[in-house]
Design an enzyme around this catalytic site. Sequence first.
Site, PDB file in Angstrom:
ATOM      1  N   HIS A 618     -28.473  62.329  16.713  1.00 25.24           N
ATOM      2  CA  HIS A 618     -28.492  61.427  17.770  1.00 25.24           C
ATOM      3  C   HIS A 618     -29.763  60.616  17.830  1.00 25.24           C
ATOM      4  CE1 HIS A 618     -26.312  65.036  19.902  1.00 25.24           C
ATOM      5  NE2 HIS A 618     -25.286  64.438  19.306  1.00 25.24           N
TER       6      HIS A 618
HETATM    7  C1  FAD Z   1     -21.736  64.059  12.469  1.00 23.31           C
HETATM    8  C2  FAD Z   1     -22.153  63.484  13.680  1.00 23.31           C
HETATM    9  C3  FAD Z   1     -21.693  64.139  14.992  1.00 23.31           C
HETATM   10  C4  FAD Z   1     -22.030  63.871  16.302  1.00 23.31           C
HETATM   11  N1  FAD Z   1     -21.049  64.500  16.978  1.00 23.31           N
HETATM   12  C5  FAD Z   1     -21.355  64.057  18.365  1.00 23.31           C
HETATM   13  C6  FAD Z   1     -20.332  64.517  19.453  1.00 23.31           C
HETATM   14  O1  FAD Z   1     -19.911  65.349  19.299  1.00 23.31           O
HETATM   15  N2  FAD Z   1     -20.684  63.713  20.623  1.00 23.31           N
HETATM   16  C7  FAD Z   1     -21.493  62.422  20.806  1.00 23.31           C
HETATM   17  O2  FAD Z   1     -21.770  62.438  22.086  1.00 23.31           O
HETATM   18  N3  FAD Z   1     -22.281  62.194  19.809  1.00 23.31           N
HETATM   19  C8  FAD Z   1     -22.232  62.646  18.792  1.00 23.31           C
HETATM   20  N4  FAD Z   1     -22.811  62.116  17.538  1.00 23.31           N
HETATM   21  C9  FAD Z   1     -23.665  60.944  18.091  1.00 23.31           C
HETATM   22  C10 FAD Z   1     -22.752  59.669  17.970  1.00 23.31           C
HETATM   23  O3  FAD Z   1     -21.701  59.500  17.137  1.00 23.31           O
HETATM   24  C11 FAD Z   1     -23.779  58.706  17.874  1.00 23.31           C
HETATM   25  O4  FAD Z   1     -24.977  58.712  18.914  1.00 23.31           O
HETATM   26  C12 FAD Z   1     -23.429  57.098  18.170  1.00 23.31           C
HETATM   27  O5  FAD Z   1     -22.195  57.013  17.308  1.00 23.31           O
HETATM   28  C13 FAD Z   1     -24.140  56.122  18.153  1.00 23.31           C
HETATM   29  O6  FAD Z   1     -23.621  54.898  18.520  1.00 23.31           O
HETATM   30  P1  FAD Z   1     -24.424  53.505  17.964  1.00 23.31           P
HETATM   31  O7  FAD Z   1     -23.343  52.403  18.524  1.00 23.31           O
HETATM   32  O8  FAD Z   1     -25.779  53.684  18.496  1.00 23.31           O
HETATM   33  O9  FAD Z   1     -24.357  53.486  16.366  1.00 23.31           O
HETATM   34  P2  FAD Z   1     -23.218  53.947  15.274  1.00 23.31           P
HETATM   35  O10 FAD Z   1     -22.136  54.654  15.878  1.00 23.31           O
HETATM   36  O11 FAD Z   1     -24.101  54.797  14.282  1.00 23.31           O
HETATM   37  O12 FAD Z   1     -22.765  52.581  14.773  1.00 23.31           O
HETATM   38  C14 FAD Z   1     -23.519  51.602  14.086  1.00 23.31           C
HETATM   39  C15 FAD Z   1     -22.750  50.940  12.882  1.00 23.31           C
HETATM   40  O13 FAD Z   1     -23.561  49.766  12.750  1.00 23.31           O
HETATM   41  C16 FAD Z   1     -23.193  49.556  11.357  1.00 23.31           C
HETATM   42  N5  FAD Z   1     -24.534  48.815  10.956  1.00 23.31           N
HETATM   43  C17 FAD Z   1     -25.797  49.036  11.015  1.00 23.31           C
HETATM   44  N6  FAD Z   1     -26.570  48.120  10.494  1.00 23.31           N
HETATM   45  C18 FAD Z   1     -25.806  47.216  10.160  1.00 23.31           C
HETATM   46  C19 FAD Z   1     -25.910  45.882   9.563  1.00 23.31           C
HETATM   47  N7  FAD Z   1     -27.253  45.570   9.166  1.00 23.31           N
HETATM   48  N8  FAD Z   1     -24.729  45.187   9.496  1.00 23.31           N
HETATM   49  C20 FAD Z   1     -23.577  45.569   9.653  1.00 23.31           C
HETATM   50  N9  FAD Z   1     -23.634  46.803  10.167  1.00 23.31           N
HETATM   51  C21 FAD Z   1     -24.503  47.390  10.364  1.00 23.31           C
HETATM   52  C22 FAD Z   1     -23.388  50.835  10.690  1.00 23.31           C
HETATM   53  O14 FAD Z   1     -22.817  51.002   9.498  1.00 23.31           O
HETATM   54  C23 FAD Z   1     -22.489  51.651  11.846  1.00 23.31           C
HETATM   55  O15 FAD Z   1     -21.217  51.755  11.454  1.00 23.31           O
HETATM   56  C24 FAD Z   1     -22.669  62.720  16.415  1.00 23.31           C
HETATM   57  C25 FAD Z   1     -22.957  62.072  15.197  1.00 23.31           C
HETATM   58  C26 FAD Z   1     -22.780  62.430  14.107  1.00 23.31           C
HETATM   59  C27 FAD Z   1     -23.399  61.730  12.777  1.00 23.31           C
END
Ligand code: FAD
Length: 682
Positions: A618
């Site tokens: 996270h």
């Molecule tokens: C294995 C695992 C288990 C987890 N389990 C849980 C859970 O059970 N419950 C929970 O609440 N949270 C969980 N989390 C955390 C949660 O999934 C993340 O906190 C959340 O997905 C983050 O959301 P976000 O939109 O900030 O980023 P992300 O979901 O990480 O999405 C960001 C996306 O942007 C893309 N990206 C980045 N930079 C660029 C760029 N320059 N150009 C184009 N694309 C780009 C990335 O490839 C990625 O796909 C878990 C995380 C992991 C890894």
Amino acid sequence: MGGEHAIGVHSRRADPAPNRRRGVLPLARDRFRLVETAMASVMRASAPDAERPAAVLAALAGGFLGPDHAVEVPARALEFLDRLASRRDRDQLLGVLRLLDTRAGALSLTGRPVPVSALAPERAEEMMQRWRSSRLPIQRRVYGALAAIILAANYGWPGAAWERIGYPGPLGPAPDAPKRLEPIAITDDEELVCDAVVVGSGAGGGTVAAELARAGLDVVVLEKGGYASESDFHHREGDAYRDLYLYGLTLTTTDLGCRIIAGSTLGGGTVVNYTTSFKTPEFVLGEWAKVSGVEAFVNGELDASLDAVCERLGVNHDSSAPGSRDLLMERGLEKLGWHCAPLPRNVRDCSQDASCGWCGFGCRRGAKQSTMRTYLEDAAGRGARIVVGVDVRRVMINDARAIGVEGRVGGHRLRVRAKAVVVAGGAIETPALLLRSGLTGQVGRNLHLHVGTGAFGLFDDEVRFWEGTTQARYSAEPRERLGEYGPILETVPVHPGSGSGAIPWISAADHRALMDQFGHLSLCATLTRDSTKGRVHIDRDGNPRVSYRLNDADENSLATGLAMSGEVLAAAGATEVFSLHPERYSFRPDGDGARKAWAEQVRRAGFRGGRVTLISFHQMGSCRIGVDPGRSAVGPDNETHQVKNLYVADASLFPTASGVNPMISIMGLAHRAGGKIAAHLA
Ligand SMILES: Cc1cc2nc3c(=O)[nH]c(=O)nc-3n(C[C@H](O)[C@H](O)[C@H](O)COP(=O)(O)OP(=O)(O)OC[C@H]3O[C@@H](n4cnc5c(N)ncnc54)[C@H](O)[C@@H]3O)c2cc1C
């Protein structure tokens, strides 16, 4: 598995003291000079010897694993190094490996003029044992950088190791399920035009894209990862990290103290995560309002978005049938009379059986309600265009207004011109993109990581802690005792590739013996709500580097949480409990004395700078929302303070750590952001 300072030999000052002990083992400080000189000549070499790193890795594999490891280990380890975010880290690590294979380099780094590739497994093992606890930072750090990679390269793929430990690997082939999205192909340099371009398609990006499309806007979603759906989920652990995770699971803080794990695929983290679906707790919302000055946290506005998101994702309390891992945690908690509750999950028709444990490599059943299965479908249904494999390198800014983004896809340049640019690349990549684009101020600061560690328990009965519902139970007992910044306890599926790096390594034989009992281990993890503030910087290629040093309060909270994790496993019937320190700090439950002594031992051993395996799933807060540009990067309506028409809609927004698994909080914020951005564009 990387980090400038891990191998930061170039940055060390030359020691002015002359070496007065020629002919004997050089003093530590003099050895640094030798390393620097030799390193510089290796780095200058016009045609670096590509085979030397592989030969050194083969010898080290013998040291870590004993003679009968998979022959592919060196090639796989090199593949891991290839994925490092920083080219400089990779070049430095490869430089050290090449150096170790020269007589001068080996003398300077190991004290003996024997190229490491010539070492017998026992000698390589002794060397790694010395380096593990060496007082020379370079040796400890090379050890830290290579141990997890080499172990994962052996245990992350099918072969003799899996057979030995009874790990079944993927449960049959992936299903023949139809693709539900149709990303557009980019086959040339191209320019697209739209109302709103969204960078990233995870929890934040997917949700905001759907909300913008619902408001009638023409949306383009740009995702750096590929499009993998049910029929692509091969469930081979090592390959899954490459295919679905950010930097193929090689990202760490610069001091190698904490591994940073995030998804990188269409749907981002929501495709690989464990589906735990907490709404933001009231006390956190109250704190967020105070820290940010944003009323929406407490006036019901965010609450309405959280409810809408939970509804869309089908969050429910009826899909938490515990597997053996969660049952053991529950048993321990109940015996101790401690808090234990089922977890809400965003699944529909989840089997909640053994096959669930592979969900971290994608849910084959389509039960996980990732943004790939929900919001991105909604967005596409309303005409949003999706491009995958595009790495957005900068926001195009004209006169302090965002006018679009530019990225690379395959060998091509893609420009997307838009009235609004919404960045949702996650809390590491979003600040990196904004910094690359020239933003400053609070961008990249205030990074929070829910740093996690835990205790392993060894049980007489088979546990198979890789299988079962991904997460079914948690305990808030430590938080109830320590207050709002106390940790919580959860358990996660553990597969042998990543698990092998967390198991103590004191010798090849001891590690192997523990791995042979892998199926009898269970894990009780402790998850901090950190108050430490880290920072995302960029290197000279514009890629992220993460500085983060646990503060005393968080270290203390980890120590208490770990002690409680150990107590839970002991109460559940473990015959031995050990921490994730590389040393085997363990106790055999036998009265309270041994357990208390162990708790004291791990507290004294500490948690910073690679002393223990720490993992963050996270990442949050690196472009936080707030009314005051001196204390936040983004205003109350998600627009950056510095550039108009440039918005953030992901975990970077959090004013402080959410204290619970953050997905729903992120999606709630992104849902609200969609409405705000659409209103600005109207
Ligand atoms: C294995 C695992 C288990 C987890 N389990 C849980 C859970 O059970 N419950 C929970 O609440 N949270 C969980 N989390 C955390 C949660 O999934 C993340 O906190 C959340 O997905 C983050 O959301 P976000 O939109 O900030 O980023 P992300 O979901 O990480 O999405 C960001 C996306 O942007 C893309 N990206 C980045 N930079 C660029 C760029 N320059 N150009 C184009 N694309 C780009 C990335 O490839 C990625 O796909 C878990 C995380 C992991 C890894």
